[in-house]
Design a protein around this motif. Structure first.
Motif, PDB file in Angstrom:
ATOM      1  N   ASN A  52     -31.152  -5.875  -0.375  1.00 31.00           N
ATOM      2  CA  ASN A  52     -31.731  -6.293  -1.654  1.00 31.00           C
ATOM      3  C   ASN A  52     -33.221  -6.612  -1.516  1.00 31.00           C
ATOM      4  OD1 ASN A  52     -31.597  -6.810  -4.409  1.00 31.00           O
ATOM      5  ND2 ASN A  52     -31.216  -9.030  -4.122  1.00 31.00           N
ATOM      6  N   ARG A  53     -33.897  -5.716  -0.808  1.00 27.15           N
ATOM      7  CA  ARG A  53     -35.340  -5.901  -0.585  1.00 27.15           C
ATOM      8  C   ARG A  53     -36.002  -4.524  -0.508  1.00 27.15           C
ATOM      9  NH1 ARG A  53     -38.511 -10.689  -0.324  1.00 27.15           N
ATOM     10  NH2 ARG A  53     -40.573  -9.972   0.279  1.00 27.15           N
ATOM     11  N   ARG A  54     -37.066  -4.334  -1.248  1.00 31.45           N
ATOM     12  CA  ARG A  54     -37.780  -3.054  -1.240  1.00 31.45           C
ATOM     13  C   ARG A  54     -38.421  -2.828   0.134  1.00 31.45           C
ATOM     14  NH1 ARG A  54     -40.503  -3.975  -7.238  1.00 31.45           N
ATOM     15  NH2 ARG A  54     -38.527  -3.799  -8.378  1.00 31.45           N
ATOM     16  N   ALA A  55     -38.497  -1.554   0.472  1.00 30.00           N
ATOM     17  CA  ALA A  55     -39.000  -1.206   1.812  1.00 30.00           C
ATOM     18  C   ALA A  55     -40.269  -0.364   1.709  1.00 30.00           C
ATOM     19  CB  ALA A  55     -37.931  -0.435   2.581  1.00 30.00           C
ATOM     20  N   VAL A  56     -41.098  -0.470   2.716  1.00 29.95           N
ATOM     21  CA  VAL A  56     -42.310   0.356   2.789  1.00 29.95           C
ATOM     22  C   VAL A  56     -41.975   1.605   3.605  1.00 29.95           C
ATOM     23  CG1 VAL A  56     -43.194  -0.835   4.848  1.00 29.95           C
ATOM     24  CG2 VAL A  56     -44.781   0.392   3.336  1.00 29.95           C
ATOM     25  N   LEU A  57     -42.516   2.749   3.195  1.00 24.50           N
ATOM     26  CA  LEU A  57     -42.240   4.019   3.890  1.00 24.50           C
ATOM     27  C   LEU A  57     -43.414   4.411   4.786  1.00 24.50           C
ATOM     28  CD1 LEU A  57     -40.697   6.057   0.889  1.00 24.50           C
ATOM     29  CD2 LEU A  57     -39.517   4.608   2.577  1.00 24.50           C
ATOM     30  N   GLY A  58     -43.130   5.286   5.724  1.00 26.13           N
ATOM     31  CA  GLY A  58     -44.162   5.769   6.653  1.00 26.13           C
ATOM     32  C   GLY A  58     -44.979   6.898   6.029  1.00 26.13           C
ATOM     33  N   ILE A  59     -45.519   6.623   4.850  1.00 25.44           N
ATOM     34  CA  ILE A  59     -46.303   7.614   4.102  1.00 25.44           C
ATOM     35  C   ILE A  59     -47.496   6.887   3.486  1.00 25.44           C
ATOM     36  CG2 ILE A  59     -46.291   9.081   2.017  1.00 25.44           C
ATOM     37  CD1 ILE A  59     -43.263   9.450   2.429  1.00 25.44           C
ATOM     38  N   ASN A  60     -48.663   7.523   3.424  1.00 24.42           N
ATOM     39  CA  ASN A  60     -49.819   6.903   2.733  1.00 24.42           C
ATOM     40  C   ASN A  60     -50.826   7.971   2.319  1.00 24.42           C
ATOM     41  OD1 ASN A  60     -52.267   7.091   4.665  1.00 24.42           O
ATOM     42  ND2 ASN A  60     -50.555   6.475   5.989  1.00 24.42           N
ATOM     43  N   ASP A  61     -51.703   7.579   1.424  1.00 23.46           N
ATOM     44  CA  ASP A  61     -52.791   8.501   1.022  1.00 23.46           C
ATOM     45  C   ASP A  61     -54.144   7.844   1.295  1.00 23.46           C
ATOM     46  OD1 ASP A  61     -52.928   6.682  -1.087  1.00 23.46           O
ATOM     47  OD2 ASP A  61     -53.260   8.228  -2.622  1.00 23.46           O
ATOM     48  N   MET A  62     -54.210   7.111   2.424  1.00 23.95           N
ATOM     49  CA  MET A  62     -55.451   6.420   2.809  1.00 23.95           C
ATOM     50  C   MET A  62     -56.581   7.406   3.075  1.00 23.95           C
ATOM     51  SD  MET A  62     -53.882   3.631   5.461  1.00 23.95           S
ATOM     52  CE  MET A  62     -52.596   2.510   4.996  1.00 23.95           C
ATOM     53  N   ALA A  63     -56.290   8.520   3.696  1.00 23.17           N
ATOM     54  CA  ALA A  63     -57.346   9.468   4.088  1.00 23.17           C
ATOM     55  C   ALA A  63     -57.913  10.181   2.865  1.00 23.17           C
ATOM     56  CB  ALA A  63     -56.790  10.494   5.086  1.00 23.17           C
ATOM     57  N   THR A  64     -57.055  10.678   2.022  1.00 23.47           N
ATOM     58  CA  THR A  64     -57.495  11.402   0.822  1.00 23.47           C
ATOM     59  C   THR A  64     -56.655  10.935  -0.366  1.00 23.47           C
ATOM     60  OG1 THR A  64     -57.932  13.331   2.214  1.00 23.47           O
ATOM     61  CG2 THR A  64     -57.859  13.710  -0.170  1.00 23.47           C
ATOM     62  N   GLU A  65     -57.299  10.364  -1.355  1.00 25.42           N
ATOM     63  CA  GLU A  65     -56.579   9.862  -2.519  1.00 25.42           C
ATOM     64  C   GLU A  65     -55.747  10.994  -3.159  1.00 25.42           C
ATOM     65  OE1 GLU A  65     -56.069   6.870  -3.648  1.00 25.42           O
ATOM     66  OE2 GLU A  65     -54.772   7.814  -5.159  1.00 25.42           O
ATOM     67  N   GLY A  66     -54.459  10.680  -3.331  1.00 23.34           N
ATOM     68  CA  GLY A  66     -53.564  11.648  -3.967  1.00 23.34           C
ATOM     69  C   GLY A  66     -52.886  12.599  -2.992  1.00 23.34           C
ATOM     70  N   ARG A  67     -53.392  12.627  -1.736  1.00 22.35           N
ATOM     71  CA  ARG A  67     -52.727  13.489  -0.727  1.00 22.35           C
ATOM     72  C   ARG A  67     -51.888  12.591   0.185  1.00 22.35           C
ATOM     73  NH1 ARG A  67     -53.019  15.297   4.624  1.00 22.35           N
ATOM     74  NH2 ARG A  67     -52.594  17.532   4.884  1.00 22.35           N
ATOM     75  N   PHE A  68     -50.593  12.516  -0.112  1.00 19.66           N
ATOM     76  CA  PHE A  68     -49.720  11.656   0.700  1.00 19.66           C
ATOM     77  C   PHE A  68     -49.260  12.417   1.937  1.00 19.66           C
ATOM     78  CE2 PHE A  68     -49.852   9.446  -3.272  1.00 19.66           C
ATOM     79  CZ  PHE A  68     -49.772   8.097  -2.914  1.00 19.66           C
ATOM     80  N   GLU A  69     -49.425  11.742   3.053  1.00 16.95           N
ATOM     81  CA  GLU A  69     -49.076  12.369   4.325  1.00 16.95           C
ATOM     82  C   GLU A  69     -48.237  11.428   5.169  1.00 16.95           C
ATOM     83  OE1 GLU A  69     -53.167  13.118   5.479  1.00 16.95           O
ATOM     84  OE2 GLU A  69     -53.147  11.381   6.827  1.00 16.95           O
ATOM     85  N   ASN A  70     -47.511  12.003   6.117  1.00 17.30           N
ATOM     86  CA  ASN A  70     -46.693  11.165   7.005  1.00 17.30           C
ATOM     87  C   ASN A  70     -47.549  10.655   8.158  1.00 17.30           C
ATOM     88  OD1 ASN A  70     -46.892  13.203   8.962  1.00 17.30           O
ATOM     89  ND2 ASN A  70     -45.001  14.199   8.268  1.00 17.30           N
ATOM     90  N   LEU A  71     -46.922   9.992   9.082  1.00 15.51           N
ATOM     91  CA  LEU A  71     -47.683   9.351  10.157  1.00 15.51           C
ATOM     92  C   LEU A  71     -48.277  10.356  11.132  1.00 15.51           C
ATOM     93  CD1 LEU A  71     -45.422   6.226  10.820  1.00 15.51           C
ATOM     94  CD2 LEU A  71     -47.411   6.454   9.307  1.00 15.51           C
TER      95      LEU A  71
END
Ligand code: MAN
Ligand code: CA
Length: 263
Positions: free
Chosen positions: A197-216
């Protein structure tokens, strides 16, 4: 040449007659004493009998005497050496290693073949047993912290943290911050989120390029399960959060999430 000038003529004549007679007699005796070939020679041409091609003119020429058997054929060259066999003791050791029984005896490989078939059947049975044990283990022992999908295991240690803390935790445990590659993996992660019962963070982000989600690994994601209207980058959101319904939302990276790792 005049007869009077050659006193040997009667003698030569006699010799010639004798020679002719002798040839005729020899031919006739060959015909009687030999069975097949000479008889055929004398009676005419027979197709497919190559020896007759050589002797075919026997009607016009007297037959020669039967030859002797000739020299024996020379022995053929020695063939190439066969493959080197496994030394007896080594071979027996090999078979013993597999079957645990006696080494092979005699020339037949059939007993060994049968033994191998039996062992393969036994191993197949054992493999089925192991698969069943793994299925039961993942069903009974993994929840509520883990789920297995194929060869991948998603598991939480129950800790919470922001994006950086979550990555560090998973790395310390010998895994990586989890992210789903397909619907099956997504629903596995969703189960853990629901159980805790707790939301989780995934190993994905778009830190490098806004809108381009990439894995680790830096690869653009090939699977996603965004909630309606997401990702919306509301106030600059570079991390990804899984909700209880399994849908994804982009969020700021400093929230306190359930940490789920993949192994
Ligand atoms: C914020 C935004 C939304 C997101 C919700 C999730 O409002 O990031 O895009 O869907 O949080 O609770
Ligand atoms: Ca958002």
């Amino acid at each position: 040449m005049d007869q009077t000038m050659n006193p040997n003529r009667p003698y030569i004549q006699r010799m010639l007659i004798l020679l002719i007679l002798s040839s005729l007699v020899r031919g006739a005796s060959l015909q009687r004493t030999t069975s097949s070939a000479p008889r055929l020679v004398l009676s005419g041409w027979v197709p497919n009998a190559c020896t007759l091609v050589v002797c075919g003119s026997s009607e016009t020429r007297p037959k020669g005497e039967e030859g002797d058997q000739g020299l024996p054929r020379p022995q053929g060259l020695q063939g190439p050496a066969g493959p080197t066999g496994i030394p007896g003791s080594e071979r027996d050791f090999w078979w013993k290693g597999i079957s645990g029984g006696k080494g092979s005896r005699g020339n037949s490989n059939l007993p060994e073949l049968e033994s191998l078939k039996t062992q393969i059947r036994d191993l197949e049975t054992e493999l089925e047993g192991l698969k069943a044990a793994i299925t039961k283990t993942q069903r009974v022992l993994l929840p509520p912290n883990g789920v297995m999908v194929g060869e991948r295991i998603f598991k939480t240690d129950g800790s919470r943290g922001d994006y950086d803390a979550a990555r560090e935790t998973c790395s310390r445990l010998g895994g990586a911050l989890a992210f789903p590659r397909n619907a099956a993996e997504n629903s596995a992660l969703q189960k853990i989120v629901t159980w805790h019962n707790r939301r989780a963070v995934l190993g994905i982000n778009d830190m490098a390029t806004e809108g381009r989600f990439e894995n680790l690994n830096g690869d653009a994601i090939a699977y996603s399960n965004w909630a309606r209207g997401e990702p919306n980058n509301l106030g600059n959101e570079d991390c990804v959060e899984m909700h209880e319904d399994g849908k994804w939302h982009d969020r700021g990276c400093t929230l306190e999430w359930l940490v789920i790792c993949e192994f």
